[in-house]
Design a protein around this motif. Structure first.
Motif, PDB file in Angstrom:
ATOM      1  N   GLY A  24       5.512   7.197 -13.777  1.00  0.00           N
ATOM      2  CA  GLY A  24       5.207   6.591 -15.061  1.00  0.00           C
ATOM      3  C   GLY A  24       4.768   5.145 -14.941  1.00  0.00           C
ATOM      4  O   GLY A  24       4.241   4.564 -15.886  1.00  0.00           O
ATOM      5  N   ILE A  25       5.021   4.561 -13.781  1.00  0.00           N
ATOM      6  CA  ILE A  25       4.570   3.194 -13.534  1.00  0.00           C
ATOM      7  C   ILE A  25       3.685   3.188 -12.293  1.00  0.00           C
ATOM      8  O   ILE A  25       3.696   4.132 -11.497  1.00  0.00           O
ATOM      9  N   GLN A  26       2.932   2.127 -12.175  1.00  0.00           N
ATOM     10  CA  GLN A  26       2.040   1.989 -11.031  1.00  0.00           C
ATOM     11  C   GLN A  26       1.973   0.521 -10.628  1.00  0.00           C
ATOM     12  O   GLN A  26       2.396  -0.353 -11.374  1.00  0.00           O
ATOM     13  N   ILE A  27       1.440   0.286  -9.444  1.00  0.00           N
ATOM     14  CA  ILE A  27       1.219  -1.085  -8.991  1.00  0.00           C
ATOM     15  C   ILE A  27      -0.289  -1.264  -8.890  1.00  0.00           C
ATOM     16  O   ILE A  27      -0.973  -0.434  -8.283  1.00  0.00           O
ATOM     17  N   ILE A  28      -0.772  -2.324  -9.522  1.00  0.00           N
ATOM     18  CA  ILE A  28      -2.207  -2.599  -9.486  1.00  0.00           C
ATOM     19  C   ILE A  28      -2.452  -3.910  -8.749  1.00  0.00           C
ATOM     20  O   ILE A  28      -1.570  -4.764  -8.666  1.00  0.00           O
ATOM     21  N   LYS A  29      -3.663  -4.049  -8.208  1.00  0.00           N
ATOM     22  CA  LYS A  29      -4.055  -5.262  -7.515  1.00  0.00           C
ATOM     23  C   LYS A  29      -4.992  -6.037  -8.427  1.00  0.00           C
ATOM     24  O   LYS A  29      -5.949  -5.489  -8.962  1.00  0.00           O
ATOM     25  N   TYR A  63       3.793   5.780  -5.676  1.00  0.00           N
ATOM     26  CA  TYR A  63       3.692   5.923  -7.133  1.00  0.00           C
ATOM     27  C   TYR A  63       2.578   6.901  -7.507  1.00  0.00           C
ATOM     28  O   TYR A  63       2.758   7.740  -8.386  1.00  0.00           O
ATOM     29  N   LYS A  64       1.448   6.807  -6.834  1.00  0.00           N
ATOM     30  CA  LYS A  64       0.321   7.712  -7.124  1.00  0.00           C
ATOM     31  C   LYS A  64       0.654   9.147  -6.745  1.00  0.00           C
ATOM     32  O   LYS A  64       0.415  10.071  -7.518  1.00  0.00           O
ATOM     33  N   ASP A  65       1.177   9.326  -5.536  1.00  0.00           N
ATOM     34  CA  ASP A  65       1.463  10.673  -5.041  1.00  0.00           C
ATOM     35  C   ASP A  65       2.478  11.405  -5.902  1.00  0.00           C
ATOM     36  O   ASP A  65       2.432  12.621  -6.037  1.00  0.00           O
ATOM     37  N   THR A  70       0.834  -1.207   0.000  1.00  0.00           N
ATOM     38  CA  THR A  70       0.000   0.000   0.000  1.00  0.00           C
ATOM     39  C   THR A  70       0.866   1.253   0.000  1.00  0.00           C
ATOM     40  O   THR A  70       0.573   2.222  -0.708  1.00  0.00           O
ATOM     41  N   MET A  71       1.963   1.224   0.777  1.00  0.00           N
ATOM     42  CA  MET A  71       2.890   2.364   0.791  1.00  0.00           C
ATOM     43  C   MET A  71       3.488   2.580  -0.597  1.00  0.00           C
ATOM     44  O   MET A  71       3.570   3.723  -1.078  1.00  0.00           O
TER      45      MET A  71
END
Length: 173
Positions: free
Chosen positions: A56-61, A50-52, A44-45
């Protein structure tokens, strides 16, 4: 091992993996006695970082697993370099069958054909080849029919993390 190191290891694993990775897999790889809650907190951190930072990349569930992918906001720029990914065009029959599987899974070919009123062989092959459904086993009854379920690829296509996020179906007409 320091928490920052563990978080970096999780990030490296997600970056290196082509498939979504579960919390249990991460814990085994880290070789620490961390609770699933602790690993989920670190994930979650990472997601929030990445969002904050509008990275250019993100982690998705995806189905209680995690995967690193490019940020959709930058897709036009990515297409300039890697080209346009193959678009999936599903026929009306294929889409109807996929929706039925999504809401009724696990489901057999016979059950699908009874609902749709037509043969589904070709459509099931198309959906299986597209990796949107898979053969999840066989029922323990006469003929041992194959049962079908949707894949994580299906969830990614819909941009949802679990089947519980599917819209509810109204039975009123």
């Amino acid at each position: 091992m320091r928490r920052a190191d563990i978080k970096n290891i999780i990030e490296a694993i997600l970056f290196s993996s082509t498939e979504p990775v579960g919390i249990e897999q991460l814990n085994i790889a880290i070789n620490e006695e961390l609770s699933p809650k602790e690993i989920e907190k670190m994930l979650t951190m990472l997601i929030d970082e990445y969002k904050d930072n509008n990275r250019g990349i993100q982690i998705i569930k995806v189905n209680d697993k995690y995967q690193m992918c490019s940020n959709e906001e930058f897709s036009d720029y990515i297409k300039n370099v890697v080209g346009n990914p193959k678009k999936r065009y599903l026929s009306q029959a294929t889409l109807e069958t996929l929706i039925i599987i999504a809401y009724k899974q696990p489901i057999t070919k016979n059950e699908l054909e009874n609902i749709r009123g037509v043969k589904c062989d070709k459509v099931l092959k198309t959906l299986t080849d597209s990796e949107l459904i898979y053969e999840a086993g066989r029922l323990n009854k006469t003929g041992k029919p194959i049962i079908y379920r949707t894949t994580d690829e299906f969830l990614k296509l819909l941009q949802i993390d679990s089947l519980e996020k599917l819209p509810s179906i109204s039975t009123q007409v």
